[in-house]
Write a protein that holds these residues in place. Structure first.
Motif, PDB file in Angstrom:
ATOM      1  N   LYS A  98       0.829  -1.218   0.000  1.00 13.97           N
ATOM      2  CA  LYS A  98       0.000   0.000   0.000  1.00 13.97           C
ATOM      3  C   LYS A  98       0.860   1.264   0.000  1.00 13.97           C
ATOM      4  O   LYS A  98       0.489   2.267  -0.593  1.00 13.97           O
ATOM      5  N   GLU A  99       1.991   1.196   0.675  1.00 17.20           N
ATOM      6  CA  GLU A  99       2.900   2.354   0.740  1.00 17.20           C
ATOM      7  C   GLU A  99       3.337   2.783  -0.656  1.00 17.20           C
ATOM      8  O   GLU A  99       3.434   3.966  -0.950  1.00 17.20           O
ATOM      9  N   GLN A 100       3.554   1.822  -1.524  1.00 19.08           N
ATOM     10  CA  GLN A 100       3.937   2.132  -2.897  1.00 19.08           C
ATOM     11  C   GLN A 100       2.819   2.893  -3.604  1.00 19.08           C
ATOM     12  O   GLN A 100       3.079   3.809  -4.372  1.00 19.08           O
ATOM     13  N   SER A 101       1.557   2.524  -3.297  1.00 19.69           N
ATOM     14  CA  SER A 101       0.439   3.202  -3.962  1.00 19.69           C
ATOM     15  C   SER A 101       0.258   4.619  -3.418  1.00 19.69           C
ATOM     16  O   SER A 101      -0.193   5.503  -4.135  1.00 19.69           O
ATOM     17  N   THR A 102       0.624   4.837  -2.158  1.00 17.24           N
ATOM     18  CA  THR A 102       0.511   6.158  -1.567  1.00 17.24           C
ATOM     19  C   THR A 102       1.379   7.164  -2.310  1.00 17.24           C
ATOM     20  O   THR A 102       1.009   8.314  -2.496  1.00 17.24           O
ATOM     21  N   TYR A 103       2.559   6.706  -2.733  1.00 17.62           N
ATOM     22  CA  TYR A 103       3.482   7.592  -3.438  1.00 17.62           C
ATOM     23  C   TYR A 103       3.269   7.547  -4.950  1.00 17.62           C
ATOM     24  O   TYR A 103       4.052   8.096  -5.699  1.00 17.62           O
ATOM     25  N   GLY A 104       2.229   6.868  -5.378  1.00 13.94           N
ATOM     26  CA  GLY A 104       1.927   6.801  -6.800  1.00 13.94           C
ATOM     27  C   GLY A 104       2.842   5.862  -7.568  1.00 13.94           C
ATOM     28  O   GLY A 104       2.821   5.826  -8.790  1.00 13.94           O
ATOM     29  N   ASN A 105       3.653   5.082  -6.839  1.00 15.07           N
ATOM     30  CA  ASN A 105       4.587   4.167  -7.501  1.00 15.07           C
ATOM     31  C   ASN A 105       3.976   2.791  -7.764  1.00 15.07           C
ATOM     32  O   ASN A 105       4.518   2.011  -8.508  1.00 15.07           O
ATOM     33  N   SER A 106       2.867   2.527  -7.084  1.00 14.72           N
ATOM     34  CA  SER A 106       2.308   1.186  -7.207  1.00 14.72           C
ATOM     35  C   SER A 106       1.506   1.062  -8.493  1.00 14.72           C
ATOM     36  O   SER A 106       0.786   1.963  -8.890  1.00 14.72           O
ATOM     37  N   GLN A 107       1.667  -0.040  -9.120  1.00  9.06           N
ATOM     38  CA  GLN A 107       0.923  -0.354 -10.332  1.00  9.06           C
ATOM     39  C   GLN A 107       0.397  -1.764 -10.199  1.00  9.06           C
ATOM     40  O   GLN A 107       0.852  -2.516  -9.345  1.00  9.06           O
ATOM     41  N   ASP A 108      -0.579  -2.107 -11.022  1.00  6.52           N
ATOM     42  CA  ASP A 108      -1.081  -3.475 -10.984  1.00  6.52           C
ATOM     43  C   ASP A 108       0.092  -4.430 -11.183  1.00  6.52           C
ATOM     44  O   ASP A 108       0.941  -4.225 -12.046  1.00  6.52           O
ATOM     45  N   GLY A 109       0.141  -5.446 -10.334  1.00  8.59           N
ATOM     46  CA  GLY A 109       1.211  -6.438 -10.433  1.00  8.59           C
ATOM     47  C   GLY A 109       2.359  -6.195  -9.478  1.00  8.59           C
ATOM     48  O   GLY A 109       3.296  -6.991  -9.409  1.00  8.59           O
ATOM     49  N   HIS A 110       2.320  -5.086  -8.709  1.00  4.75           N
ATOM     50  CA  HIS A 110       3.351  -4.847  -7.696  1.00  4.75           C
ATOM     51  C   HIS A 110       3.205  -5.964  -6.661  1.00  4.75           C
ATOM     52  O   HIS A 110       2.097  -6.216  -6.188  1.00  4.75           O
ATOM     53  N   PHE A 111       4.277  -6.645  -6.299  1.00  3.11           N
ATOM     54  CA  PHE A 111       4.143  -7.864  -5.492  1.00  3.11           C
ATOM     55  C   PHE A 111       5.328  -8.089  -4.569  1.00  3.11           C
ATOM     56  O   PHE A 111       6.375  -7.469  -4.697  1.00  3.11           O
ATOM     57  N   LEU A 112       5.140  -9.036  -3.663  1.00  2.00           N
ATOM     58  CA  LEU A 112       6.214  -9.604  -2.850  1.00  2.00           C
ATOM     59  C   LEU A 112       5.754 -10.974  -2.389  1.00  2.00           C
ATOM     60  O   LEU A 112       4.562 -11.293  -2.448  1.00  2.00           O
ATOM     61  N   LEU A 113       6.684 -11.800  -1.965  1.00  2.00           N
ATOM     62  CA  LEU A 113       6.351 -13.078  -1.339  1.00  2.00           C
ATOM     63  C   LEU A 113       6.784 -13.010   0.108  1.00  2.00           C
ATOM     64  O   LEU A 113       7.836 -12.440   0.421  1.00  2.00           O
ATOM     65  N   ARG A 114       5.974 -13.561   0.975  1.00  2.00           N
ATOM     66  CA  ARG A 114       6.245 -13.552   2.413  1.00  2.00           C
ATOM     67  C   ARG A 114       5.977 -14.944   2.981  1.00  2.00           C
ATOM     68  O   ARG A 114       5.252 -15.738   2.373  1.00  2.00           O
ATOM     69  N   PRO A 115       6.548 -15.245   4.163  1.00  2.00           N
ATOM     70  CA  PRO A 115       6.225 -16.523   4.811  1.00  2.00           C
ATOM     71  C   PRO A 115       4.757 -16.533   5.249  1.00  2.00           C
ATOM     72  O   PRO A 115       4.203 -15.501   5.591  1.00  2.00           O
ATOM     73  N   SER A 116       4.170 -17.712   5.231  1.00  2.00           N
ATOM     74  CA  SER A 116       2.789 -17.866   5.683  1.00  2.00           C
ATOM     75  C   SER A 116       2.785 -18.742   6.925  1.00  2.00           C
ATOM     76  O   SER A 116       3.532 -19.715   7.007  1.00  2.00           O
ATOM     77  N   THR A 117       1.963 -18.386   7.891  1.00  2.00           N
ATOM     78  CA  THR A 117       1.903 -19.170   9.134  1.00  2.00           C
ATOM     79  C   THR A 117       0.554 -19.849   9.316  1.00  2.00           C
ATOM     80  O   THR A 117       0.357 -20.556  10.292  1.00  2.00           O
ATOM     81  N   THR A 118      -0.360 -19.669   8.375  1.00  2.00           N
ATOM     82  CA  THR A 118      -1.708 -20.208   8.565  1.00  2.00           C
ATOM     83  C   THR A 118      -1.825 -21.695   8.262  1.00  2.00           C
ATOM     84  O   THR A 118      -2.644 -22.372   8.859  1.00  2.00           O
TER      85      THR A 118
END
Length: 194
Positions: A98-118
């Protein structure tokens, strides 16, 4: 060689006996080497199998060979050093995207992978920005040790490692669903800095 003083015939027969013994030792050494070479030749370098007991045999070992697949190599988490992997919580990942979208840098497809604990079968989650919204897509490890996105599907696309997922969806569109409804599709584009 030592010279024995005395009967010359005895010296000749002693020398002959020593030469014969040396020749016999050489023959035995050659025979042992030949036998070792034959034993090595009998082994098949292609076969990587274990000798297992035969089910109808009283002996614990049998000359029959049973082949079985080698176990999978230990899992390497080679993706932890990739720029798109962030060791963060779900909330932190959402904030980064979301921070990327706040600065107008985010575009569709902006991504990351994170660990999942569920879920232990979902070791990672793909966090993705699409149409002003953050999606969390589970990265699932299948029983065949391959990876797939989302819930199990018939004829689903699977990958041998996590890097393949990222590489594939930077070239191909990823279809996103929410509550069983198709929301659209996008390619993976960029990732926030670590």
């Amino acid at each position: 060689m030592a010279t024995i003083i005395g009967d010359p015939k005895r010296n000749v027969s002693l020398n002959t006996a020593i030469r014969r013994q040396a020749s016999l030792s050489e023959c035995l050494t050659q025979a042992a080497l030949t036998q070792a070479r034959l034993n090595l030749a009998k082994r098949s370098p292609e076969k990587k199998s274990a000798t297992l007991p035969h089910s109808n045999s009283n002996s614990s070992l049998s000359s029959e060979r049973a082949t079985r697949p080698l176990p999978p190599p230990p899992e390497r988490q080679s993706y932890v050093d990739k720029p798109w992997f962030h060791n963060v919580t779900r909330e932190q990942a959402t904030a980064l995207i979301k921070e990327q979208s706040t600065y107008g840098n985010s575009q569709d497809g902006h991504f990351l992978l994170r660990p999942s604990t569920t879920n232990v079968n979902n070791p990672l989650a793909l966090v993705l920005w699409y149409k002003d919204r953050v999606y969390n897509v589970p990265v699932r490890k299948r029983p065949d040790n391959r990876y797939a996105l989302g819930s199990a599907k018939i004829n689903e696309k699977s990958f041998s490692n996590v890097e393949e997922i990222v590489m594939f969806y930077t070239r191909e569109e990823l279809v996103l669903h929410s509550g069983g409804v198709e929301m659209g599709s996008t390619k993976l584009t960029d990732t926030p800095p670590k």
